[in-house]
Design a protein around this motif. Structure first.
Motif, mmCIF file in Angstrom:
data_model
loop_
_atom_site.group_PDB
_atom_site.id
_atom_site.type_symbol
_atom_site.label_atom_id
_atom_site.label_comp_id
_atom_site.label_asym_id
_atom_site.label_seq_id
_atom_site.Cartn_x
_atom_site.Cartn_y
_atom_site.Cartn_z
ATOM 1 N N ILE A 1 10.840 -2.627 -3.567
ATOM 2 C CA ILE A 1 9.991 -2.060 -2.789
ATOM 3 C C ILE A 1 10.420 -1.177 -1.587
ATOM 4 C CG2 ILE A 1 7.587 -1.869 -1.404
ATOM 5 C CD1 ILE A 1 6.678 -4.119 -3.484
ATOM 6 N N ALA A 2 11.205 -1.756 -0.911
ATOM 7 C CA ALA A 2 11.705 -1.285 0.199
ATOM 8 C C ALA A 2 12.701 -0.074 -0.149
ATOM 9 C CB ALA A 2 12.378 -2.430 1.129
ATOM 10 N N ALA A 3 13.272 -0.273 -1.367
ATOM 11 C CA ALA A 3 14.178 0.933 -1.627
ATOM 12 C C ALA A 3 13.427 2.098 -2.189
ATOM 13 C CB ALA A 3 15.234 0.465 -2.508
ATOM 14 N N GLU A 4 12.355 1.752 -2.910
ATOM 15 C CA GLU A 4 11.744 2.690 -3.597
ATOM 16 C C GLU A 4 10.458 3.382 -3.028
ATOM 17 O OE1 GLU A 4 12.483 3.895 -6.523
ATOM 18 O OE2 GLU A 4 14.169 2.963 -6.476
ATOM 19 N N HIS A 5 10.007 2.696 -2.047
ATOM 20 C CA HIS A 5 8.645 3.094 -1.162
ATOM 21 C C HIS A 5 9.039 4.349 -0.342
ATOM 22 C CE1 HIS A 5 4.934 2.973 0.574
ATOM 23 N NE2 HIS A 5 4.792 1.744 -0.170
ATOM 24 N N SER A 6 8.161 5.058 -0.216
ATOM 25 C CA SER A 6 8.082 6.386 0.682
ATOM 26 C C SER A 6 7.968 6.228 2.207
ATOM 27 C CB SER A 6 7.047 7.494 0.371
ATOM 28 O OG SER A 6 5.937 7.105 0.533
ATOM 29 N N GLU B 1 -6.185 5.867 7.903
ATOM 30 C CA GLU B 1 -5.470 6.594 6.685
ATOM 31 C C GLU B 1 -6.137 6.189 5.195
ATOM 32 O OE1 GLU B 1 -3.679 9.343 7.279
ATOM 33 O OE2 GLU B 1 -3.405 9.094 9.283
ATOM 34 N N THR B 2 -6.220 7.251 4.393
ATOM 35 C CA THR B 2 -6.576 6.796 2.962
ATOM 36 C C THR B 2 -5.226 6.191 2.303
ATOM 37 O OG1 THR B 2 -8.231 8.174 2.937
ATOM 38 C CG2 THR B 2 -7.299 7.584 0.754
ATOM 39 N N GLU B 3 -5.287 4.943 1.772
ATOM 40 C CA GLU B 3 -4.336 4.421 0.956
ATOM 41 C C GLU B 3 -4.629 3.822 -0.576
ATOM 42 O OE1 GLU B 3 -0.912 2.904 3.880
ATOM 43 O OE2 GLU B 3 -2.587 1.666 4.097
ATOM 44 N N THR C 1 0.880 -1.212 0.159
ATOM 45 C CA THR C 1 -0.101 0.006 0.045
ATOM 46 C C THR C 1 1.001 1.147 -0.172
ATOM 47 O OG1 THR C 1 -0.018 -0.106 2.533
ATOM 48 C CG2 THR C 1 -1.945 -1.108 1.247
ATOM 49 N N THR C 2 0.402 2.300 -0.322
ATOM 50 C CA THR C 2 1.008 3.664 -0.357
ATOM 51 C C THR C 2 -0.181 4.920 -0.175
ATOM 52 O OG1 THR C 2 2.564 5.069 -1.686
ATOM 53 C CG2 THR C 2 0.908 4.034 -2.824
ATOM 54 N N ASP C 3 0.513 5.985 0.009
ATOM 55 C CA ASP C 3 -0.676 6.864 0.489
ATOM 56 C C ASP C 3 -0.949 7.805 -0.592
ATOM 57 O OD1 ASP C 3 1.871 8.379 0.142
ATOM 58 O OD2 ASP C 3 1.929 9.340 2.128
ATOM 59 N N SER C 4 -0.399 7.458 -1.769
ATOM 60 C CA SER C 4 -1.173 8.587 -2.869
ATOM 61 C C SER C 4 -1.323 7.653 -4.308
ATOM 62 C CB SER C 4 -0.079 9.571 -3.262
ATOM 63 O OG SER C 4 1.041 9.215 -3.881
ATOM 64 N N ASP C 5 -2.134 8.173 -5.053
ATOM 65 C CA ASP C 5 -2.339 7.656 -6.501
ATOM 66 C C ASP C 5 -1.048 7.704 -7.134
ATOM 67 O OD1 ASP C 5 -3.943 6.458 -8.447
ATOM 68 O OD2 ASP C 5 -3.986 8.232 -9.221
ATOM 69 N N ALA C 6 -0.321 8.816 -7.185
ATOM 70 C CA ALA C 6 0.939 9.193 -8.035
ATOM 71 C C ALA C 6 1.904 8.220 -7.525
ATOM 72 C CB ALA C 6 1.258 10.372 -7.593
ATOM 73 N N GLU C 7 2.242 7.843 -6.068
ATOM 74 C CA GLU C 7 3.225 6.942 -5.665
ATOM 75 C C GLU C 7 2.756 5.464 -6.084
ATOM 76 O OE1 GLU C 7 6.326 5.787 -2.588
ATOM 77 O OE2 GLU C 7 4.412 6.381 -1.562
ATOM 78 N N ALA C 8 1.290 5.074 -5.950
ATOM 79 C CA ALA C 8 1.010 3.891 -6.499
ATOM 80 C C ALA C 8 1.260 3.509 -8.144
ATOM 81 C CB ALA C 8 -0.562 3.798 -6.242
ATOM 82 N N GLU C 9 1.165 4.569 -8.913
ATOM 83 C CA GLU C 9 1.206 4.539 -10.270
ATOM 84 C C GLU C 9 2.832 4.401 -10.603
ATOM 85 O OE1 GLU C 9 0.707 6.583 -14.409
ATOM 86 O OE2 GLU C 9 -1.011 6.761 -12.891
ATOM 87 N N ARG C 10 3.790 5.178 -9.703
ATOM 88 C CA ARG C 10 5.130 5.004 -9.888
ATOM 89 C C ARG C 10 5.690 3.684 -9.513
ATOM 90 N NH1 ARG C 10 9.385 5.417 -6.839
ATOM 91 N NH2 ARG C 10 8.282 5.929 -4.947
ATOM 92 N N LEU C 11 5.027 3.028 -8.171
ATOM 93 C CA LEU C 11 5.605 1.755 -8.139
ATOM 94 C C LEU C 11 5.160 0.886 -8.982
ATOM 95 C CD1 LEU C 11 5.132 2.366 -4.015
ATOM 96 C CD2 LEU C 11 7.163 2.246 -5.329
ATOM 97 N N ALA C 12 3.840 0.934 -9.392
ATOM 98 C CA ALA C 12 3.365 -0.201 -10.169
ATOM 99 C C ALA C 12 4.207 -0.211 -11.671
ATOM 100 C CB ALA C 12 1.817 0.104 -10.560
#
Length: 117
Positions: A78-83, A57-59, A15-26
């Motif tokens: 994921i561990a390296a790239e995640h916020s 929180e919203t995720e 999970t992540t806290d924003s749509d933008a980060e979700a798309e970046r990770l995906a």
């Protein structure tokens, strides 16, 4: 149900806290051949205890399909790239499914650029 077609396939959830980060990770996971497909689901609401307090929180949830032998690399990426300081990474074995799809998942995660390809 025959388990053999899915035994090499895993679903990984984060999970992540924003749509933008979700798309970046995906996009990053697919581009690196760490996942064949990543679905972004959300927003969802998550309740959890962090630093002694309960938060809601919203995720956005990411559901990645990958080969079992790619889980460690996917987790490290994921561990390296995640916020998040401690991102959720949960791997769930696939016990069966549509053999052509499961074969595609394995093929996509073993292409050029993938370790041991």
């Amino acid at each position: 149900m025959t388990a053999s077609p899915g035994t090499d396939t895993v679903v990984v959830v984060t999970t992540t806290d924003s749509d933008a980060e979700a798309e970046r990770l995906a996009r990053g996971l697919v581009d690196a051949h760490l996942a064949a497909c990543v679905q972004i689901v959300g927003p969802v609401r998550s309740a959890f205890r962090w630093e002694g307090a309960v938060s809601v929180e919203t995720e956005w949830q990411l559901v990645a399909k990958t080969a079992a032998d790619r889980v460690d690399d996917l987790t490290a990426w994921i561990a390296a790239e995640h916020s998040y300081d401690v991102p959720e990474v949960i791997a769930l074995p696939v016990v069966g499914g549509h053999a052509p799809y499961l074969g595609w998942v394995i093929e996509e995660t073993q292409r050029e650029g993938a370790p041991d390809a």
